[in-house]
Design a protein around this motif. Structure first.
Motif, PDB file in Angstrom:
ATOM      1  N   THR A  34       0.851  -1.194   0.000  1.00 16.20           N
ATOM      2  CA  THR A  34       0.000   0.000   0.000  1.00 16.20           C
ATOM      3  C   THR A  34       0.888   1.246   0.000  1.00 16.20           C
ATOM      4  O   THR A  34       2.102   1.145   0.215  1.00 16.20           O
ATOM      5  N   TRP A  97      -7.060  -3.286   3.183  1.00 15.69           N
ATOM      6  CA  TRP A  97      -6.078  -4.258   3.657  1.00 15.69           C
ATOM      7  C   TRP A  97      -6.807  -5.216   4.586  1.00 15.69           C
ATOM      8  O   TRP A  97      -7.804  -4.853   5.212  1.00 15.69           O
ATOM      9  N   PHE A 102      -6.578 -13.460   8.261  1.00 13.80           N
ATOM     10  CA  PHE A 102      -7.970 -13.412   7.775  1.00 13.80           C
ATOM     11  C   PHE A 102      -8.046 -13.321   6.249  1.00 13.80           C
ATOM     12  O   PHE A 102      -9.110 -13.108   5.690  1.00 13.80           O
ATOM     13  N   ALA A 138      -2.956 -10.577  -5.884  1.00 14.10           N
ATOM     14  CA  ALA A 138      -4.143 -10.852  -5.044  1.00 14.10           C
ATOM     15  C   ALA A 138      -5.078  -9.646  -5.061  1.00 14.10           C
ATOM     16  O   ALA A 138      -6.306  -9.780  -5.157  1.00 14.10           O
ATOM     17  N   SER A 139      -4.494  -8.454  -4.999  1.00 11.96           N
ATOM     18  CA  SER A 139      -5.316  -7.247  -4.982  1.00 11.96           C
ATOM     19  C   SER A 139      -6.021  -7.053  -6.334  1.00 11.96           C
ATOM     20  O   SER A 139      -7.198  -6.667  -6.388  1.00 11.96           O
ATOM     21  N   ARG A 141      -6.925  -9.382  -8.283  1.00 11.56           N
ATOM     22  CA  ARG A 141      -8.003 -10.384  -8.316  1.00 11.56           C
ATOM     23  C   ARG A 141      -9.232  -9.893  -7.543  1.00 11.56           C
ATOM     24  O   ARG A 141     -10.376 -10.058  -7.993  1.00 11.56           O
ATOM     25  N   VAL A 142      -8.997  -9.282  -6.390  1.00 10.16           N
ATOM     26  CA  VAL A 142     -10.110  -8.745  -5.590  1.00 10.16           C
ATOM     27  C   VAL A 142     -10.904  -7.741  -6.418  1.00 10.16           C
ATOM     28  O   VAL A 142     -12.140  -7.788  -6.485  1.00 10.16           O
TER      29      VAL A 142
HETATM   30  C1  LIG Z   1      -4.992  -7.897  -1.186  1.00 11.78           C
HETATM   31  C2  LIG Z   1      -5.739  -8.323   0.085  1.00 11.78           C
HETATM   32  C3  LIG Z   1      -6.514  -7.119   0.581  1.00 11.78           C
HETATM   33  C4  LIG Z   1      -6.702  -9.451  -0.263  1.00 11.78           C
HETATM   34  O1  LIG Z   1      -7.493  -9.752   0.879  1.00 11.78           O
HETATM   35  P1  LIG Z   1      -8.345 -11.111   0.975  1.00 11.78           P
HETATM   36  O2  LIG Z   1      -9.357 -10.941   2.037  1.00 11.78           O
HETATM   37  O3  LIG Z   1      -7.405 -12.261   1.046  1.00 11.78           O
HETATM   38  O4  LIG Z   1      -9.070 -11.079  -0.437  1.00 11.78           O
HETATM   39  P2  LIG Z   1     -10.167 -12.118  -0.966  1.00 11.78           P
HETATM   40  O5  LIG Z   1     -10.143 -13.346  -0.133  1.00 11.78           O
HETATM   41  O6  LIG Z   1     -11.451 -11.370  -1.102  1.00 11.78           O
HETATM   42  O7  LIG Z   1      -9.662 -12.433  -2.435  1.00 11.78           O
HETATM   43  C5  LIG Z   1      -8.304 -12.707  -2.693  1.00 11.78           C
HETATM   44  C6  LIG Z   1      -8.208 -13.314  -4.063  1.00 11.78           C
HETATM   45  O8  LIG Z   1      -6.858 -13.186  -4.521  1.00 11.78           O
HETATM   46  C7  LIG Z   1      -6.401 -14.476  -4.878  1.00 11.78           C
HETATM   47  N1  LIG Z   1      -4.958 -14.507  -4.660  1.00 11.78           N
HETATM   48  C8  LIG Z   1      -4.297 -14.619  -3.501  1.00 11.78           C
HETATM   49  N2  LIG Z   1      -2.986 -14.597  -3.727  1.00 11.78           N
HETATM   50  C9  LIG Z   1      -2.820 -14.456  -5.052  1.00 11.78           C
HETATM   51  C10 LIG Z   1      -1.708 -14.382  -5.906  1.00 11.78           C
HETATM   52  N3  LIG Z   1      -0.478 -14.414  -5.430  1.00 11.78           N
HETATM   53  N4  LIG Z   1      -1.921 -14.253  -7.232  1.00 11.78           N
HETATM   54  C11 LIG Z   1      -3.159 -14.202  -7.752  1.00 11.78           C
HETATM   55  N5  LIG Z   1      -4.273 -14.277  -6.986  1.00 11.78           N
HETATM   56  C12 LIG Z   1      -4.089 -14.391  -5.655  1.00 11.78           C
HETATM   57  C13 LIG Z   1      -7.145 -15.417  -3.979  1.00 11.78           C
HETATM   58  O9  LIG Z   1      -7.124 -16.745  -4.466  1.00 11.78           O
HETATM   59  C14 LIG Z   1      -8.529 -14.790  -4.025  1.00 11.78           C
HETATM   60  O10 LIG Z   1      -9.190 -15.094  -5.228  1.00 11.78           O
HETATM   61  P3  LIG Z   1     -10.275 -16.318  -5.260  1.00 11.78           P
HETATM   62  O11 LIG Z   1     -11.387 -15.843  -4.394  1.00 11.78           O
HETATM   63  O12 LIG Z   1     -10.631 -16.463  -6.673  1.00 11.78           O
HETATM   64  O13 LIG Z   1      -9.573 -17.521  -4.707  1.00 11.78           O
HETATM   65  C15 LIG Z   1      -4.772  -8.829   1.208  1.00 11.78           C
HETATM   66  O14 LIG Z   1      -3.890  -9.786   0.631  1.00 11.78           O
HETATM   67  C16 LIG Z   1      -3.952  -7.734   1.830  1.00 11.78           C
HETATM   68  O15 LIG Z   1      -4.388  -7.100   2.784  1.00 11.78           O
HETATM   69  N6  LIG Z   1      -2.726  -7.479   1.318  1.00 11.78           N
HETATM   70  C17 LIG Z   1      -1.882  -6.400   1.825  1.00 11.78           C
HETATM   71  C18 LIG Z   1      -2.478  -5.007   1.569  1.00 11.78           C
HETATM   72  C19 LIG Z   1      -2.896  -4.804   0.129  1.00 11.78           C
HETATM   73  O16 LIG Z   1      -2.302  -5.354  -0.782  1.00 11.78           O
HETATM   74  N7  LIG Z   1      -3.933  -3.957  -0.083  1.00 11.78           N
HETATM   75  C20 LIG Z   1      -4.394  -3.616  -1.416  1.00 11.78           C
HETATM   76  C21 LIG Z   1      -3.567  -2.492  -1.953  1.00 11.78           C
HETATM   77  S1  LIG Z   1      -4.004  -2.096  -3.635  1.00 11.78           S
END
Ligand SMILES: CC(C)(COP(=O)(O)OP(=O)(O)OC[C@H]1O[C@@H](n2cnc3c(N)ncnc32)[C@H](O)[C@@H]1OP(=O)(O)O)[C@@H](O)C(=O)NCCC(=O)NCCS
Length: 347
Positions: A34, A97, A102, A138-139, A141-142
């Motif tokens: 972030t 985040w 979780f 991951a972000s 994807r969200v």
């Molecule tokens: C990004 C973040 C907010 C995701 O939170 P989360 O509650 O795990 O998100 P969700 O469970 O809703 O979804 C995550 C998705 O990403 C996918 N994912 C996880 N790691 C991944 C990776 N390395 N590559 C691709 N996809 C990935 C998961 O499989 C999931 O998709 P799915 O539901 O199809 O399986 C969390 O990892 C986080 O807090 N990261 C640090 C702060 C951050 O990055 N904030 C966003 C800044 S832009």
């Protein structure tokens, strides 16, 4: 208070949340992904942030920064709309985040979906957007799960931990959000033998050549770990499918271990409703999680015109080796029956 997933809610920030912020934001992964969260995260940072939000709760017409809480009311994450002057702005930036233990439960996706409802439904916004470091798959994807679309990559747009980093921009307009609301949720399922009758008859009905053997082969390649395959459903209605081949037949991709998204199809009557995007996002996230890159081939003829536009708008770029020319009918692995362009995303 808004419900997210069972046991978790989105609420205002409250007095007493400081300890949770300090606990979770001492995890460096939040700072690294972030822009505005400091590291090390101090008691003063937590106090300032909570005091600012308590002030907002009292003075602002609507709050825009939220706490994500578990069933005990303990804060486990944050989500908000930045740059939003309620009643004055037409756009806002989503930020979020989730505390490490979780993650992976769909919490961020559920929180962003609620922010979209608020942004478009209550705050009257026209656009939501997010800036994501390009390595934060991951972000991305969200955001895609919530309907956001790739809009471009900004080179060295931010400086993080002393290094310049590329940023991917995702955006969601009100028009697209409303279309997705009208369409309703798409369910993605692993391809399974009991789905094959339905799939084959749907394609037969529109005269597309999709033999049963293809899907049987996909199921068996899924079992041996060579391929993943998913189908999309709108309610009970079959809508489309996509597959992911872990070993690409195209030698340059095979050499670099780049998996291939292959055979993406959405029934014509259900196209232009974001269903292909849902399938692609899942296939890409699965590939990127394991290999950091993903590739595909698109035909060069007019038959593939829609696909050419679709993939380029999702951020695929040609691999730089020129088109692969068609090789006739008796094809060996790695040869193709149409002129193709191989393209890449990620990395
Ligand atoms: C990004 C973040 C907010 C995701 O939170 P989360 O509650 O795990 O998100 P969700 O469970 O809703 O979804 C995550 C998705 O990403 C996918 N994912 C996880 N790691 C991944 C990776 N390395 N590559 C691709 N996809 C990935 C998961 O499989 C999931 O998709 P799915 O539901 O199809 O399986 C969390 O990892 C986080 O807090 N990261 C640090 C702060 C951050 O990055 N904030 C966003 C800044 S832009």
């Amino acid at each position: 208070m808004y419900h997210l997933i069972p046991g978790f809610t989105l609420t205002e920030v409250r007095a007493g949340d400081e300890a949770a912020y300090m606990q979770h934001l001492s995890d460096r992964s939040v700072h690294d992904n972030t822009l505005r969260i400091p590291y090390p995260y101090t008691e003063a940072d937590a106090k300032d942030w909570v005091a600012g939000r308590l002030q907002d709760n009292l003075t602002k017409p609507r709050i825009t920064e939220f706490a994500i809480r578990n069933e005990h009311g303990y804060l486990v994450g944050g989500a908000g709309l930045a740059g939003l002057d309620v009643e004055g702005s037409h756009r806002a930036e989503v930020g979020y985040w989730i505390a490490n233990p979780f993650r992976g439960k769909g919490l961020a996706s559920a929180a962003i979906a609620r922010l979209c409802d608020l942004g478009f439904g209550i705050f009257g916004l026209e656009r939501l957007f997010a800036h994501v470091f390009t390595f934060n798959h991951a972000s991305a994807r969200v955001l895609e799960r919530c309907g956001f679309r790739y809009e471009g990559t900004l080179r060295h747009h931010e400086k993080k931990n002393g290094r310049f980093v590329d940023v991917t921009v995702y955006g969601l307009t009100k028009e697209h959000y409303l279309m997705l609301q009208r369409r309703g949720p798409v369910t993605l399922k692993k391809l399974a033998p009991e789905q094959i009758d339905t799939i084959v008859s749907e394609f037969q009905a529109i005269g597309w050549d999709k033999p049963r053997q293809t899907f049987e082969r996909y199921v068996s390649e899924q079992q041996t770990g060579q391929r993943e395959a998913w189908t999309a459903w709108l309610g009970d209605r079959f809508a489309g499918y996509v597959t992911l081949k872990w070993k690409c037949d195209y030698a340059p991709f095979a050499k670099e271990n780049i998996p291939e998204v292959s055979d993406l199809n959405v029934l014509p009557a259900l196209q232009r409703q974001g269903i292909a995007a849902e399938l692609m996002s899942l296939a890409e996230a699965t590939a990127l999680k394991k290999r950091g890159k993903v590739g595909l081939a698109v035909g060069l003829s007019a038959d593939y015109g829609k696909a050419q536009r679709f993939h380029i708008l999702r951020g695929y770029v040609p691999d730089g080796r020129g088109a692969q020319r068609a090789c006739g009918t008796n094809l060996a692995p790695g040869q193709c029956s149409e002129d193709h362009l191989w393209m890449l995303k990620g990395g």
